[in-house]
Motif scaffolding. Sequence first.
Motif, PDB file in Angstrom:
ATOM      1  N   MET A   1       0.827  -1.203   0.000  1.00 58.69           N
ATOM      2  CA  MET A   1       0.000   0.000   0.000  1.00 58.69           C
ATOM      3  C   MET A   1       0.858   1.248   0.000  1.00 58.69           C
ATOM      4  O   MET A   1       0.478   2.272  -0.555  1.00 58.69           O
ATOM      5  CB  MET A   1      -0.959  -0.022   1.192  1.00 58.69           C
ATOM      6  CG  MET A   1      -2.034  -1.083   1.069  1.00 58.69           C
ATOM      7  SD  MET A   1      -3.215  -1.030   2.434  1.00 58.69           S
ATOM      8  CE  MET A   1      -4.354  -2.318   1.911  1.00 58.69           C
ATOM      9  N   ASP A   2       2.010   1.163   0.641  1.00 59.20           N
ATOM     10  CA  ASP A   2       2.995   2.240   0.578  1.00 59.20           C
ATOM     11  C   ASP A   2       4.185   1.714  -0.222  1.00 59.20           C
ATOM     12  O   ASP A   2       4.932   0.854   0.252  1.00 59.20           O
ATOM     13  CB  ASP A   2       3.452   2.647   1.978  1.00 59.20           C
ATOM     14  CG  ASP A   2       4.431   3.829   1.950  1.00 59.20           C
ATOM     15  OD1 ASP A   2       4.954   4.158   0.861  1.00 59.20           O
ATOM     16  OD2 ASP A   2       4.664   4.420   3.028  1.00 59.20           O
ATOM     17  N   PRO A   3       4.383   2.220  -1.450  1.00 59.46           N
ATOM     18  CA  PRO A   3       5.489   1.722  -2.281  1.00 59.46           C
ATOM     19  C   PRO A   3       6.863   1.913  -1.648  1.00 59.46           C
ATOM     20  O   PRO A   3       7.837   1.309  -2.099  1.00 59.46           O
ATOM     21  CB  PRO A   3       5.359   2.562  -3.564  1.00 59.46           C
ATOM     22  CG  PRO A   3       3.926   2.986  -3.600  1.00 59.46           C
ATOM     23  CD  PRO A   3       3.557   3.205  -2.160  1.00 59.46           C
ATOM     24  N   GLY A   4       6.937   2.721  -0.601  1.00 60.21           N
ATOM     25  CA  GLY A   4       8.210   2.941   0.077  1.00 60.21           C
ATOM     26  C   GLY A   4       8.563   1.846   1.074  1.00 60.21           C
ATOM     27  O   GLY A   4       9.700   1.784   1.549  1.00 60.21           O
ATOM     28  N   ASP A   5       7.595   0.981   1.398  1.00 57.70           N
ATOM     29  CA  ASP A   5       7.880  -0.131   2.302  1.00 57.70           C
ATOM     30  C   ASP A   5       8.783  -1.151   1.607  1.00 57.70           C
ATOM     31  O   ASP A   5       8.854  -1.202   0.381  1.00 57.70           O
ATOM     32  CB  ASP A   5       6.585  -0.806   2.751  1.00 57.70           C
ATOM     33  CG  ASP A   5       5.763   0.075   3.671  1.00 57.70           C
ATOM     34  OD1 ASP A   5       6.323   1.029   4.237  1.00 57.70           O
ATOM     35  OD2 ASP A   5       4.551  -0.192   3.823  1.00 57.70           O
ATOM     36  N   GLU A   6       9.448  -1.979   2.387  1.00 55.36           N
ATOM     37  CA  GLU A   6      10.400  -2.927   1.822  1.00 55.36           C
ATOM     38  C   GLU A   6       9.764  -4.259   1.417  1.00 55.36           C
ATOM     39  O   GLU A   6      10.053  -4.804   0.359  1.00 55.36           O
ATOM     40  CB  GLU A   6      11.545  -3.189   2.819  1.00 55.36           C
ATOM     41  CG  GLU A   6      12.426  -1.969   3.071  1.00 55.36           C
ATOM     42  CD  GLU A   6      13.584  -2.274   3.994  1.00 55.36           C
ATOM     43  OE1 GLU A   6      13.720  -3.459   4.386  1.00 55.36           O
ATOM     44  OE2 GLU A   6      14.340  -1.358   4.327  1.00 55.36           O
ATOM     45  N   LEU A   7       8.906  -4.802   2.253  1.00 57.78           N
ATOM     46  CA  LEU A   7       8.382  -6.145   2.020  1.00 57.78           C
ATOM     47  C   LEU A   7       7.359  -6.155   0.889  1.00 57.78           C
ATOM     48  O   LEU A   7       6.425  -5.346   0.865  1.00 57.78           O
ATOM     49  CB  LEU A   7       7.728  -6.674   3.296  1.00 57.78           C
ATOM     50  CG  LEU A   7       7.223  -8.123   3.252  1.00 57.78           C
ATOM     51  CD1 LEU A   7       8.384  -9.093   3.055  1.00 57.78           C
ATOM     52  CD2 LEU A   7       6.452  -8.443   4.529  1.00 57.78           C
ATOM     53  N   THR A   8       7.524  -7.089  -0.066  1.00 50.83           N
ATOM     54  CA  THR A   8       6.579  -7.283  -1.156  1.00 50.83           C
ATOM     55  C   THR A   8       6.013  -8.701  -1.093  1.00 50.83           C
ATOM     56  O   THR A   8       6.554  -9.576  -0.405  1.00 50.83           O
ATOM     57  CB  THR A   8       7.244  -7.083  -2.525  1.00 50.83           C
ATOM     58  OG1 THR A   8       8.212  -8.133  -2.723  1.00 50.83           O
ATOM     59  CG2 THR A   8       7.922  -5.727  -2.623  1.00 50.83           C
ATOM     60  N   ALA A   9       4.948  -8.935  -1.849  1.00 56.53           N
ATOM     61  CA  ALA A   9       4.377 -10.278  -1.913  1.00 56.53           C
ATOM     62  C   ALA A   9       5.370 -11.264  -2.513  1.00 56.53           C
ATOM     63  O   ALA A   9       5.434 -12.423  -2.088  1.00 56.53           O
ATOM     64  CB  ALA A   9       3.086 -10.250  -2.729  1.00 56.53           C
ATOM     65  N   ALA A  10       6.144 -10.823  -3.488  1.00 53.60           N
ATOM     66  CA  ALA A  10       7.144 -11.694  -4.098  1.00 53.60           C
ATOM     67  C   ALA A  10       8.172 -12.152  -3.072  1.00 53.60           C
ATOM     68  O   ALA A  10       8.573 -13.322  -3.045  1.00 53.60           O
ATOM     69  CB  ALA A  10       7.833 -10.977  -5.257  1.00 53.60           C
ATOM     70  N   GLU A  11       8.602 -11.235  -2.205  1.00 56.41           N
ATOM     71  CA  GLU A  11       9.576 -11.608  -1.180  1.00 56.41           C
ATOM     72  C   GLU A  11       8.986 -12.613  -0.204  1.00 56.41           C
ATOM     73  O   GLU A  11       9.659 -13.563   0.223  1.00 56.41           O
ATOM     74  CB  GLU A  11      10.064 -10.369  -0.439  1.00 56.41           C
ATOM     75  CG  GLU A  11      11.151 -10.682   0.576  1.00 56.41           C
ATOM     76  CD  GLU A  11      11.755  -9.445   1.220  1.00 56.41           C
ATOM     77  OE1 GLU A  11      12.501  -9.600   2.196  1.00 56.41           O
ATOM     78  OE2 GLU A  11      11.467  -8.325   0.747  1.00 56.41           O
TER      79      GLU A  11
END
Length: 338
Positions: free
Chosen positions: A136-146
Amino acid sequence: MAQAPHTPVLLERCVELLGHGVAAAEAEGTTPVIVDATLGAGGHSEGILEAFPQVQLIGIDRDPTALEIAGKRLAGYGERFQAFHATDDEMASVIARAGHTGVSGVLFDLGVSSMHLDEDARGFSYARSAPLDMRMDPGDELTAAEVLNTYPEAELTRILRDYGEERYARKIARVIVTDRDETPWETSDQLVAMLQRVIPQPAGQRNRSHPAKRTFQALRIEVNAELDILRSALNQALEAVHVGGVVVVESYQSLEDTIVKRAFRAGLESQAPADLPVIPPDLQPWLSALTRGAEKAPAEEIEINPRAASVRLRAVQKTRHTDTKKTAASQMKGDRSS
């Protein structure tokens, strides 16, 4: 005024409920302050500002794009509107930064918005091919891919079971770990194809939900820490509202609604033992329900705005000051026992 591609759910009813907090503030001779804790495209905020010309509104959102859209939409309200880039569990500090010691009402419109689902690059939708992002915040580190490429099988199973309520969680987690050894998880259509292959689809069940729905929900909740943030934010909201103030919550899935129900119940029910002849004031209820259980959207609204079909609306009004640390402790105890 700039228009945004978003139709607020139960707007009139939310405005009506928040009006109780506005009236209480005016009765005390103070300026009503409302927090829109999930600002989004600003649809609810616009309705609140239009309905109550005396209200000052604080908008919170973790998504910079949403803040930009809402900022343009609500620019005409001048200093009556303030927007903050933050998560809901930073509400107390945001209210202080806005120059207030408390507020008249807080509104939550939970879950993923149509704005997020419509942006292919964000990866929230299983209907189109996109990178497995879901932040939701593109600045966060964790993604679904990770999450898919690094979490151990047991943790993936827990997330799918607890956050997606997926009955095939263990089977899906096993395939995720096995397949990533050959090809990393990168796109939504890659994940959807696997889920369609792994999850049994009984013949003749045309109305069955999409096989990817629960997994995508679980990943989104994990990536954005949605449920942990909600628990903290609800307690902060109940602390922040003045006596007479209200907290209004729109939930769209059972996990959210259960957390809301539990947080409200701690203030709606007496905390005294059942056999206590006289209940001390500090153990008496300190919230009053403004809705009978969870309200649903009428059929007419659902026809116009399909997103309203799953909404569950709850609202409470604060009747006295209390120690919300006890509320948080009661809520955590309930979470552990469920």
